[in-house]
Scaffold this motif. Sequence first.
Motif, short mmCIF file in Angstrom:
data_model
loop_
_atom_site.label_atom_id
_atom_site.label_comp_id
_atom_site.label_asym_id
_atom_site.label_seq_id
_atom_site.Cartn_x
_atom_site.Cartn_y
_atom_site.Cartn_z
N TRP A 16 -13.17 -1.58 -0.61
CA TRP A 16 -12.56 -2.75 -1.16
C TRP A 16 -11.81 -1.94 -2.42
O TRP A 16 -12.31 -1.20 -3.44
CB TRP A 16 -13.12 -3.84 -1.50
N ASN A 17 -10.35 -2.57 -2.75
CA ASN A 17 -9.71 -1.68 -3.61
C ASN A 17 -8.84 -2.84 -4.14
O ASN A 17 -7.79 -3.19 -3.31
CB ASN A 17 -8.89 -0.61 -3.15
N ARG A 18 -8.92 -3.32 -5.46
CA ARG A 18 -8.14 -4.63 -5.92
C ARG A 18 -6.56 -4.20 -5.79
O ARG A 18 -5.77 -5.11 -5.41
CB ARG A 18 -8.64 -4.64 -7.27
N ARG A 19 -6.05 -3.03 -6.32
CA ARG A 19 -4.56 -2.86 -6.26
C ARG A 19 -4.34 -2.78 -4.92
O ARG A 19 -2.98 -2.93 -4.60
CB ARG A 19 -4.54 -1.50 -7.24
N LEU A 20 -4.84 -2.04 -3.89
CA LEU A 20 -4.34 -2.06 -2.63
C LEU A 20 -4.38 -3.55 -1.89
O LEU A 20 -3.35 -3.74 -1.32
CB LEU A 20 -5.38 -1.26 -1.85
N VAL A 21 -5.35 -4.34 -2.17
CA VAL A 21 -5.29 -5.51 -1.77
C VAL A 21 -4.18 -6.50 -2.19
O VAL A 21 -3.47 -6.98 -1.37
CB VAL A 21 -6.75 -6.52 -2.13
N LYS A 22 -4.04 -6.38 -3.42
CA LYS A 22 -2.83 -6.76 -4.16
C LYS A 22 -1.42 -6.49 -3.30
O LYS A 22 -0.38 -7.26 -3.25
CB LYS A 22 -2.73 -6.76 -5.66
N ALA A 23 -1.40 -5.20 -3.26
CA ALA A 23 -0.01 -4.54 -2.66
C ALA A 23 0.07 -5.16 -1.26
O ALA A 23 1.18 -5.21 -1.00
CB ALA A 23 0.09 -3.05 -2.88
N LEU A 24 -0.85 -5.07 -0.35
CA LEU A 24 -0.64 -5.57 0.92
C LEU A 24 -0.40 -7.08 1.12
O LEU A 24 0.43 -7.54 1.80
CB LEU A 24 -2.01 -5.06 1.72
N THR A 25 -1.21 -7.87 0.34
CA THR A 25 -1.07 -9.23 0.41
C THR A 25 0.24 -9.90 -0.06
O THR A 25 0.89 -10.72 0.17
CB THR A 25 -2.26 -10.09 -0.24
N ALA A 26 0.75 -9.23 -1.29
CA ALA A 26 2.08 -9.33 -1.58
C ALA A 26 3.24 -9.20 -0.54
O ALA A 26 4.46 -9.56 -0.63
CB ALA A 26 2.27 -8.58 -2.90
#
Length: 416
Positions: A16-26
């Motif tokens: 899990w990586n917060r910044r990657l999650v944010k970039a993908l879900t955006a």
Amino acid sequence: MTTPMSHPRNALLLKWNRRLVKALTARGVSYAAVVTDYELERRRFTLDDLRDADEIYRIGSHDSASDLFGVAARLLTEDRRYDLVLSPSEFSHYALAVLASVVPGTALTARQVLETRDKRVMKGLFRRAGVRSSEEYTSAGKAADALEAGIEPVGVVVKPTDGAGARATVIATSAAELADAVDRLNGRALLESGLDGDEYHVDAVWSGRRLTWLSISRYLLPRARVVHSTIRNGALLVDPAEEADLYARVFDDQRRLIDAGDFETGISHGEFFRTGHGLVWTEIASRPGGACVDHMVGAATGRSLTERWVDALLGDDVTMEPLPRDLGRAVGWLNLGPAGSGTVVRCPSLDEVSAWPGVIDADIRLHTGDRIDITDPSAWSCLVVLEAADSAEWERRRRVVEALAHEAYEMQPATP
């Protein structure tokens, strides 16, 4: 290797990586995540942070083959398919290699994982690419003889074959130090000739083998020479307007490595020394840079490495200039924190750190109750992006914020 789909709908994150999650879900990409007991126990995140995940696969360790094949078995028996299977960290890269042999969607093949994770296999990639890398000793005996003969003025670098950052990396200057360092790694040691000059990290993104981003940053100190993790532990982004020749040479080396490894689309974090005899690479990893390299690139250019990686994964036609432009200021990342090792009694707040001179982004990793050993160069505590009008002013601000951090962290000293 499979070319990324034009419009991936979902992704499996092996860490899990917060910044990657944010970039993908955006970008409308849903995600599932593999999480380990260790991460949860060490409060890297909580299950509440994963509330928007489609699925959570909890395992004991990324190093457990049985745990990983258990995830693969679930994917196969439940007919779960992910358009992208991603590893944003070196710690989950071997998990990617395991799944690459079983499920579709993996960003790398097992061989590509090894060539960018195991430093012994990595040497072969450098040779095929025709890119100069640090010279390797085939035995501890030969390295000891070189030290005794005085032909290694810097020393012999002893590092784990699958290490993380500069952890457990030692510059041995005597046969005794060499033997001790090799013994500590218990058969996992790689021995290299020591290098002089400045050390740099290079961060790149490519799509369809075409480089869409490349930035170079100069470490304040070579990583293996960082004595305290909260003093002079960081890097300054290099402006291509001032170092055009350096960027041209690294750009060419990076393209050679992409072609030699048959890497179609991806991201990498590499390191090299600028010696009196030219550039010498020491490693290339197929993952985003650690610390707050991602934050630095985002703050300096308006788009982070993670966002640029997601652009490539989604098959976007990236037409932007692949180098930093018009920086007009000095920007770098820095690790701040306590002056000594021990347990945190009080840590500064994000608002407090953000108000320090020149800080434009911050990520506090070390909190009240946490323990730290500042002799570990990769013990991240309070990571910041620091800016200034020029490099001289940046250096002055570095000294100021380091002193502020030392005062802000109250510690219970480590017991002997």
